[in-house]
Write an enzyme that holds these catalytic residues in place. Structure first.
Site, PDB file in Angstrom:
ATOM      1  N   CYS A  84       0.822  -1.215   0.000  1.00 16.83           N
ATOM      2  CA  CYS A  84       0.000   0.000   0.000  1.00 16.83           C
ATOM      3  C   CYS A  84       0.860   1.272   0.000  1.00 16.83           C
ATOM      4  O   CYS A  84       0.669   2.167  -0.832  1.00 16.83           O
ATOM      5  CB  CYS A  84      -0.980  -0.021   1.158  1.00 16.83           C
ATOM      6  SG  CYS A  84      -0.232  -0.506   2.729  1.00 16.83           S
TER       7      CYS A  84
HETATM    8  N1  LIG Z   1      -4.411  -4.015   5.305  1.00 21.34           N
HETATM    9  C1  LIG Z   1      -3.926  -3.354   4.263  1.00 21.34           C
HETATM   10  O1  LIG Z   1      -4.173  -2.139   4.091  1.00 21.34           O
HETATM   11  C2  LIG Z   1      -3.081  -4.037   3.242  1.00 21.34           C
HETATM   12  C3  LIG Z   1      -2.703  -3.337   2.096  1.00 21.34           C
HETATM   13  C4  LIG Z   1      -1.904  -3.958   1.137  1.00 21.34           C
HETATM   14  C5  LIG Z   1      -1.492  -5.261   1.336  1.00 21.34           C
HETATM   15  N2  LIG Z   1      -1.852  -5.910   2.475  1.00 21.34           N
HETATM   16  C6  LIG Z   1      -1.360  -7.278   2.637  1.00 21.34           C
HETATM   17  O2  LIG Z   1      -2.460  -8.167   2.528  1.00 21.34           O
HETATM   18  C7  LIG Z   1      -2.249  -9.294   3.373  1.00 21.34           C
HETATM   19  C8  LIG Z   1      -3.438  -9.402   4.317  1.00 21.34           C
HETATM   20  O3  LIG Z   1      -3.475  -8.227   5.106  1.00 21.34           O
HETATM   21  P1  LIG Z   1      -4.726  -7.875   5.992  1.00 21.34           P
HETATM   22  O4  LIG Z   1      -4.508  -6.495   6.467  1.00 21.34           O
HETATM   23  O5  LIG Z   1      -5.972  -8.221   5.273  1.00 21.34           O
HETATM   24  O6  LIG Z   1      -4.493  -8.881   7.218  1.00 21.34           O
HETATM   25  P2  LIG Z   1      -5.521  -9.444   8.294  1.00 21.34           P
HETATM   26  O7  LIG Z   1      -6.681  -8.545   8.424  1.00 21.34           O
HETATM   27  O8  LIG Z   1      -4.698  -9.730   9.497  1.00 21.34           O
HETATM   28  O9  LIG Z   1      -5.995 -10.824   7.647  1.00 21.34           O
HETATM   29  C9  LIG Z   1      -5.095 -11.880   7.432  1.00 21.34           C
HETATM   30  C10 LIG Z   1      -5.808 -13.102   6.856  1.00 21.34           C
HETATM   31  O10 LIG Z   1      -4.860 -14.151   6.762  1.00 21.34           O
HETATM   32  C11 LIG Z   1      -5.201 -15.192   7.677  1.00 21.34           C
HETATM   33  N3  LIG Z   1      -4.021 -15.608   8.456  1.00 21.34           N
HETATM   34  C12 LIG Z   1      -3.427 -14.956   9.470  1.00 21.34           C
HETATM   35  N4  LIG Z   1      -2.362 -15.652   9.940  1.00 21.34           N
HETATM   36  C13 LIG Z   1      -2.305 -16.763   9.200  1.00 21.34           C
HETATM   37  C14 LIG Z   1      -1.444 -17.879   9.201  1.00 21.34           C
HETATM   38  N5  LIG Z   1      -0.412 -17.976  10.040  1.00 21.34           N
HETATM   39  N6  LIG Z   1      -1.661 -18.863   8.306  1.00 21.34           N
HETATM   40  C15 LIG Z   1      -2.686 -18.781   7.447  1.00 21.34           C
HETATM   41  N7  LIG Z   1      -3.551 -17.730   7.404  1.00 21.34           N
HETATM   42  C16 LIG Z   1      -3.358 -16.742   8.266  1.00 21.34           C
HETATM   43  C17 LIG Z   1      -6.248 -14.643   8.598  1.00 21.34           C
HETATM   44  O11 LIG Z   1      -7.017 -15.753   8.970  1.00 21.34           O
HETATM   45  P3  LIG Z   1      -7.895 -15.832  10.314  1.00 21.34           P
HETATM   46  O12 LIG Z   1      -9.100 -15.009  10.074  1.00 21.34           O
HETATM   47  O13 LIG Z   1      -8.229 -17.249  10.441  1.00 21.34           O
HETATM   48  O14 LIG Z   1      -7.012 -15.290  11.418  1.00 21.34           O
HETATM   49  C18 LIG Z   1      -6.942 -13.631   7.714  1.00 21.34           C
HETATM   50  O15 LIG Z   1      -7.862 -14.271   6.876  1.00 21.34           O
HETATM   51  C19 LIG Z   1      -0.933  -9.019   4.136  1.00 21.34           C
HETATM   52  O16 LIG Z   1       0.100  -9.718   3.514  1.00 21.34           O
HETATM   53  C20 LIG Z   1      -0.754  -7.525   3.999  1.00 21.34           C
HETATM   54  O17 LIG Z   1       0.590  -7.134   4.034  1.00 21.34           O
HETATM   55  C21 LIG Z   1      -2.646  -5.343   3.423  1.00 21.34           C
END
Ligand SMILES: NC(=O)c1ccc[n+]([C@@H]2O[C@H](COP(=O)([O-])OP(=O)(O)OC[C@H]3O[C@@H](n4cnc5c(N)ncnc54)[C@H](OP(=O)(O)O)[C@@H]3O)[C@@H](O)[C@H]2O)c1
Length: 342
Positions: A146
């Site tokens: 991001c």
């Molecule tokens: N948030 C942002 O603004 C943003 C922007 C760009 C890119 N990203 C990237 O997108 C990805 C997801 O980010 P997010 O913000 O959506 O994160 P998040 O809200 O923490 O969600 C993470 C997801 O992955 C699952 N997960 C967590 N730990 C895991 C593990 N050890 N093994 C398998 N699955 C696991 C979670 O499952 P459970 O529900 O079962 O815990 C949840 O579905 C990250 O790599 C992040 O860097 C995020």
């Protein structure tokens, strides 16, 4: 076309669901939560009640490849690399929102402090900054981070130009709290962050090498960046301020029209009218990146402000834009909506 989403219970996964729900060419076929838990989605997230209840399936690569046409990984860094191999080996279309496939092995391990994916798998990934040919490379698309998206879109016209950049570019980027994902921590606790601002990971954010890597591709020898990140008490949004020393012998007018020209064909990058700067709320909920520029004739410094919604242009929206480009859909399909205002 049918898609599957791994990590569907996280913020980026939920944003993919929200946006893909109204995409004219896409049906969400299956959701995969990857970790334990069997509550239906609408119980976890009541905003999805009566829309999506029961699309969860076990994460079975063979079944996903047999039934869907594309898989999104919206999982944390260090997770995609553990699950992506069967898809890469079968050359099955994947868009990964994590940082796992954006950097070479040694660089990844130095900045993410985790084991990297296998080098032969890393080689298959294409860095998908949508305005830089994202979606038109390999079948494995590594969606940009991001902060990296906001910074790179601000710098692309400059880095690709003949204008000299002799000094470090300073990037001061602020993010809303959804950038850290769904799990609250001591630093992101409401009572700490409400009415507060804090700089975190000084000089150590993992998007630094990602930004520098792309800048080097545009222009070999582009100076290292001075990049800092802060949390601000908003839910969504990245507000990046970039400072670039252009010197006193600089025609801002000429540069401005070159800059506007650069993004004339890019439907999601809006360069502000001269004399105005963007604010966060004008992009929230949308796939736009809005950019404004001002030049200080007294000091010779150019300031660029770049704003995005971290969950849309910074994550799910850009991933869908890359999907559209990869499958030769209209680039704006499913993304052509008005930002949420106020
Ligand atoms: N948030 C942002 O603004 C943003 C922007 C760009 C890119 N990203 C990237 O997108 C990805 C997801 O980010 P997010 O913000 O959506 O994160 P998040 O809200 O923490 O969600 C993470 C997801 O992955 C699952 N997960 C967590 N730990 C895991 C593990 N050890 N093994 C398998 N699955 C696991 C979670 O499952 P459970 O529900 O079962 O815990 C949840 O579905 C990250 O790599 C992040 O860097 C995020």
């Amino acid at each position: 076309m049918k898609v599957a989403i791994a990590g569907a219970t996280g913020y980026s996964g939920l944003e993919l669901i929200r946006l893909l729900h109204q995409h004219p060419q896409v049906k969400i076929h299956s959701l995969h939560r990857m970790q334990q838990g069997d509550a239906p989605l609408s119980e976890l997230y009541p905003h999805l009640a009566h829309i999506y209840t029961d699309l969860f399936q076990p994460f079975d690569p063979e079944a996903i490849m047999a039934e869907a046409d594309l898989l999104f990984f919206a999982t944390p860094s260090g997770v995609t690399s553990q699950h992506a191999a069967p898809f890469i080996e079968a050359d099955f279309p994947v868009i990964d929102l994590s940082g796992d496939f954006r950097l070479p092995k040694a660089v990844y391990e130095a900045w993410y402090h985790k084991p990297a994916a296998e080098p032969e798998h890393l080689e298959k990934a294409h860095y998908g900054l949508a305005e830089n040919g994202g979606g038109s490379g390999a079948t494995f698309i590594s969606n940009p981070g991001c902060y990296a998206t906001a910074a790179l879109l601000a710098l692309k016209p400059l880095a690709e130009s003949q204008y000299s950049v002799n000094e470090t570019v300073i990037i001061d980027a602020k993010s809303g709290l959804s950038g850290a994902g769904k799990n609250p921590t001591a630093t992101s606790h409401f009572s700490r962050m409400n009415g507060n601002m804090q700089l975190y990971k000084p000089d150590a954010h993992q998007h630094i090498p990602e930004i520098e890597q792309q800048l080097q591709k545009w222009r070999r020898g582009f100076p290292a960046i001075q990049f800092q990140t802060s949390l601000i008490p908003v839910t969504r949004g990245i507000f990046a301020t970039l400072y670039i020393k252009m010197g006193l012998d600089f025609s801002f007018k000429t540069f401005y029209s070159y800059y506007q020209q650069h993004y004339q064909q890019a439907p999601f990058v809006r360069v502000q009218p001269e004399g105005t700067l963007p604010e966060l709320k004008q992009v929230i909920g949308s796939n736009f990146c809005d950019i404004g520029l001002v030049y200080n004739e007294r000091t010779g410094w150019l300031t660029i402000v770049s704003v995005i919604d971290n969950l849309v242009k910074g994550a799910a929206g850009q991933a869908i834009q890359n999907m559209n480009r990869y499958f030769h859909f209209d680039e704006q399909a499913g993304l052509d909506f008005v930002p949420l205002y106020p």
